[in-house]
Design an enzyme around this catalytic site. Structure first.
Site, PDB file in Angstrom:
ATOM      1  N   GLY A 262       2.803  -1.242   4.244  1.00 37.39           N
ATOM      2  CA  GLY A 262       2.851   0.186   3.950  1.00 37.39           C
ATOM      3  C   GLY A 262       4.275   0.631   3.668  1.00 37.39           C
ATOM      4  O   GLY A 262       4.805   0.484   2.566  1.00 37.39           O
ATOM      5  N   GLY A 263       4.940   1.155   4.698  1.00 37.64           N
ATOM      6  CA  GLY A 263       6.276   1.729   4.562  1.00 37.64           C
ATOM      7  C   GLY A 263       7.256   0.846   3.799  1.00 37.64           C
ATOM      8  O   GLY A 263       7.967   1.315   2.897  1.00 37.64           O
TER       9      GLY A 263
ATOM     10  N   GLU B  31      -5.456  -4.997  10.557  1.00 38.37           N
ATOM     11  CA  GLU B  31      -4.404  -4.001  10.778  1.00 38.37           C
ATOM     12  C   GLU B  31      -4.678  -3.249  12.071  1.00 38.37           C
ATOM     13  O   GLU B  31      -5.482  -2.310  12.082  1.00 38.37           O
ATOM     14  CB  GLU B  31      -4.391  -2.993   9.626  1.00 38.37           C
ATOM     15  CG  GLU B  31      -4.102  -3.610   8.277  1.00 38.37           C
ATOM     16  CD  GLU B  31      -3.497  -2.584   7.333  1.00 38.37           C
ATOM     17  OE1 GLU B  31      -2.360  -2.784   6.911  1.00 38.37           O
ATOM     18  OE2 GLU B  31      -4.155  -1.562   7.060  1.00 38.37           O
TER      19      GLU B  31
ATOM     20  N   SER C  64       3.450  -2.177  10.363  1.00 45.29           N
ATOM     21  CA  SER C  64       4.903  -2.238  10.590  1.00 45.29           C
ATOM     22  C   SER C  64       5.505  -3.605  10.266  1.00 45.29           C
ATOM     23  O   SER C  64       6.418  -4.081  10.936  1.00 45.29           O
ATOM     24  CB  SER C  64       5.242  -1.821  12.032  1.00 45.29           C
ATOM     25  OG  SER C  64       4.854  -0.479  12.246  1.00 45.29           O
TER      26      SER C  64
ATOM     27  N   HIS D 126      -9.396   1.156   4.877  1.00 46.30           N
ATOM     28  CA  HIS D 126      -8.115   1.334   5.579  1.00 46.30           C
ATOM     29  C   HIS D 126      -8.339   2.282   6.758  1.00 46.30           C
ATOM     30  O   HIS D 126      -9.138   3.226   6.657  1.00 46.30           O
ATOM     31  CB  HIS D 126      -7.064   1.903   4.623  1.00 46.30           C
ATOM     32  CG  HIS D 126      -5.691   1.890   5.222  1.00 46.30           C
ATOM     33  ND1 HIS D 126      -5.285   2.867   6.114  1.00 46.30           N
ATOM     34  CD2 HIS D 126      -4.677   1.009   5.120  1.00 46.30           C
ATOM     35  CE1 HIS D 126      -4.045   2.581   6.513  1.00 46.30           C
ATOM     36  NE2 HIS D 126      -3.654   1.455   5.924  1.00 46.30           N
TER      37      HIS D 126
ATOM     38  N   ASN E 187       0.871  -1.173   0.000  1.00 36.62           N
ATOM     39  CA  ASN E 187       0.000   0.000   0.000  1.00 36.62           C
ATOM     40  C   ASN E 187       0.909   1.223   0.000  1.00 36.62           C
ATOM     41  O   ASN E 187       1.479   1.573   1.023  1.00 36.62           O
ATOM     42  CB  ASN E 187      -0.888  -0.035   1.259  1.00 36.62           C
ATOM     43  CG  ASN E 187      -1.714   1.225   1.422  1.00 36.62           C
ATOM     44  OD1 ASN E 187      -1.818   2.035   0.499  1.00 36.62           O
ATOM     45  ND2 ASN E 187      -2.311   1.386   2.598  1.00 36.62           N
ATOM     46  N   TRP E 188       1.040   1.820  -1.185  1.00 38.92           N
ATOM     47  CA  TRP E 188       1.958   2.971  -1.294  1.00 38.92           C
ATOM     48  C   TRP E 188       1.409   4.223  -0.614  1.00 38.92           C
ATOM     49  O   TRP E 188       2.146   5.191  -0.433  1.00 38.92           O
ATOM     50  CB  TRP E 188       2.215   3.297  -2.774  1.00 38.92           C
ATOM     51  CG  TRP E 188       3.054   2.297  -3.511  1.00 38.92           C
ATOM     52  CD1 TRP E 188       3.588   1.134  -3.011  1.00 38.92           C
ATOM     53  CD2 TRP E 188       3.464   2.365  -4.883  1.00 38.92           C
ATOM     54  NE1 TRP E 188       4.293   0.481  -4.002  1.00 38.92           N
ATOM     55  CE2 TRP E 188       4.235   1.218  -5.153  1.00 38.92           C
ATOM     56  CE3 TRP E 188       3.242   3.285  -5.912  1.00 38.92           C
ATOM     57  CZ2 TRP E 188       4.792   0.970  -6.415  1.00 38.92           C
ATOM     58  CZ3 TRP E 188       3.795   3.046  -7.159  1.00 38.92           C
ATOM     59  CH2 TRP E 188       4.567   1.897  -7.402  1.00 38.92           C
ATOM     60  N   LYS E 189       0.122   4.214  -0.300  1.00 42.76           N
ATOM     61  CA  LYS E 189      -0.528   5.402   0.273  1.00 42.76           C
ATOM     62  C   LYS E 189      -0.285   6.609  -0.650  1.00 42.76           C
ATOM     63  O   LYS E 189      -0.207   6.437  -1.865  1.00 42.76           O
ATOM     64  CB  LYS E 189      -0.052   5.643   1.709  1.00 42.76           C
ATOM     65  CG  LYS E 189      -0.188   4.372   2.556  1.00 42.76           C
ATOM     66  CD  LYS E 189       0.015   4.574   4.019  1.00 42.76           C
ATOM     67  CE  LYS E 189      -0.128   3.243   4.739  1.00 42.76           C
ATOM     68  NZ  LYS E 189      -0.024   3.341   6.186  1.00 42.76           N
TER      69      LYS E 189
ATOM     70  N   GLU F  63      -6.781   4.708   7.811  1.00 41.43           N
ATOM     71  CA  GLU F  63      -6.597   6.131   7.494  1.00 41.43           C
ATOM     72  C   GLU F  63      -7.842   6.696   6.808  1.00 41.43           C
ATOM     73  O   GLU F  63      -8.194   7.861   7.000  1.00 41.43           O
ATOM     74  CB  GLU F  63      -5.339   6.313   6.621  1.00 41.43           C
ATOM     75  CG  GLU F  63      -4.077   6.107   7.448  1.00 41.43           C
ATOM     76  CD  GLU F  63      -2.895   5.527   6.691  1.00 41.43           C
ATOM     77  OE1 GLU F  63      -2.893   5.550   5.443  1.00 41.43           O
ATOM     78  OE2 GLU F  63      -1.958   5.030   7.352  1.00 41.43           O
TER      79      GLU F  63
ATOM     80  N   GLY G 229       2.487   2.151  10.723  1.00 36.49           N
ATOM     81  CA  GLY G 229       3.439   3.241  10.552  1.00 36.49           C
ATOM     82  C   GLY G 229       4.155   3.639  11.831  1.00 36.49           C
ATOM     83  O   GLY G 229       4.824   4.670  11.878  1.00 36.49           O
TER      84      GLY G 229
HETATM   85  P1  PGA Z   1       2.874   0.191   7.651  1.00 34.59           P
HETATM   86  O1  PGA Z   1       1.406   0.406   7.048  1.00 34.59           O
HETATM   87  O2  PGA Z   1       3.379  -1.114   7.082  1.00 34.59           O
HETATM   88  O3  PGA Z   1       3.656   1.367   7.209  1.00 34.59           O
HETATM   89  O4  PGA Z   1       2.707   0.106   9.135  1.00 34.59           O
HETATM   90  C1  PGA Z   1       0.545  -0.671   6.857  1.00 34.59           C
HETATM   91  C2  PGA Z   1      -0.743  -0.163   6.259  1.00 34.59           C
HETATM   92  O5  PGA Z   1      -1.181   0.939   6.606  1.00 34.59           O
HETATM   93  O6  PGA Z   1      -1.351  -0.854   5.413  1.00 34.59           O
END
Ligand code: PGA
Length: 255
Positions: free
Chosen positions: A237-238, A170, A216, A98, A9-11, A100, A176
């Site tokens: 994500g990251g 999640e 994470s 998600h 997930n590049w966001k 967010e 993050g």
């Molecule tokens: P993260 O994000 O791996 O940076 O913690 C995961 C996500 O939000 O899907």
């Protein structure tokens, strides 16, 4: 047997040029290094999707996903993107709910149920996200929270429809933050989610549902997390912003 999936997930990261080179690196590394039946999915910003599906043509192990979709078919929704638009670009997956989106854009379970419907209607596969906040975990309410997100967002579906979903657990406190759920904590919830699916639908549907862990996840902890019986991969994500890290995570499933 249920599918193993590692989804990035590049966001809201990577401009066009950066996104194209990251994706090309991922394609090449996956081709050379990923050995097994695991599916690699890259969920990128909308403006990249057309080029990514073109670049990815012929690479069946790598799919392209979106990070959101609008709940209506079409119409006067300035700035929004529909499921049929995504389908017309050969996008395969859509992340829904998600944390967010829930937190910053007010997405509710009720809205997400509609987004799930339109996504399935257009033959796209939802990656449906659920997970509790830190306060909810500390208050011991996390089973109830996760269950209500699952029930209100997806349990109106028929068994045939539900079978097309990927679920992503999640925990919001792990996204993050560098704090990962321990493999025991993640396994506990994944087993709980699978049990609820079995109660609602059937053991067969539950056994076939891919449930991803996100929060994470990195090349160091992925092995331990993915070796849990009910963890079928990750939503990353990251670490998905670095081709080496992302593909190393996908390689955990190399057979
Ligand atoms: P993260 O994000 O791996 O940076 O913690 C995961 C996500 O939000 O899907």
């Amino acid at each position: 047997m249920r599918k193993k999936i590692v989804a990035g997930n590049w966001k809201m990261n990577k401009n066009y040029t950066e996104g194209m080179s990251l994706f090309s690196e991922v394609l090449n590394m996956v081709k050379d290094e990923v050995m097994g039946n695991q599916q690699v999915v890259v969920c990128a910003p909308f403006v990249h999707l057309h080029s990514l599906t073109a670049l990815g043509k012929g690479h069946s192990q790598v799919s392209v996903g979106a990070q959101n979709v609008h709940q209506e078919e079409s119409g006067a929704y300035t700035g929004e993107i529909s499921a049929s638009m995504l389908k017309s670009l050969d996008v395969e997956y859509v992340i829904l709910g998600h944390s967010e989106r829930r937190q910053y854009f007010g997405e509710t379970n009720e809205l997400l149920a509609k987004k799930t419907d339109i996504t399935l209607k257009h033959g796209l596969k939802p990656i449906f996200c659920i997970g509790e906040t830190l306060t909810e975990r500390e208050s011991g309410q996390y089973f109830n929270i996760v269950k209500s997100q699952l029930v209100e967002g997806t349990f109106h579906l028929s068994a045939a429809e539900f079978s097309k979903l990927v679920i992503a657990y999640e925990p919001v406190w792990a996204i993050g933050t560098g704090v990962t759920a321990s493999s025991d904590q993640a396994q506990e919830i994944h087993a709980f989610i699978r049990k609820e699916i079995a109660i609602k639908y059937s053991q067969a549907v539950a056994d076939d549902t891919t449930i991803l862990y996100g929060g994470s996840c990195n090349p160091k902890n992925a092995d331990e997390l993915f070796s849990q019986p009910d963890i079928d991969g990750g939503l990353i994500g990251g670490a998905s912003l670095k081709s080496r890290d992302f593909v190393d995570i996908a390689k955990v499933f190399n057979s």
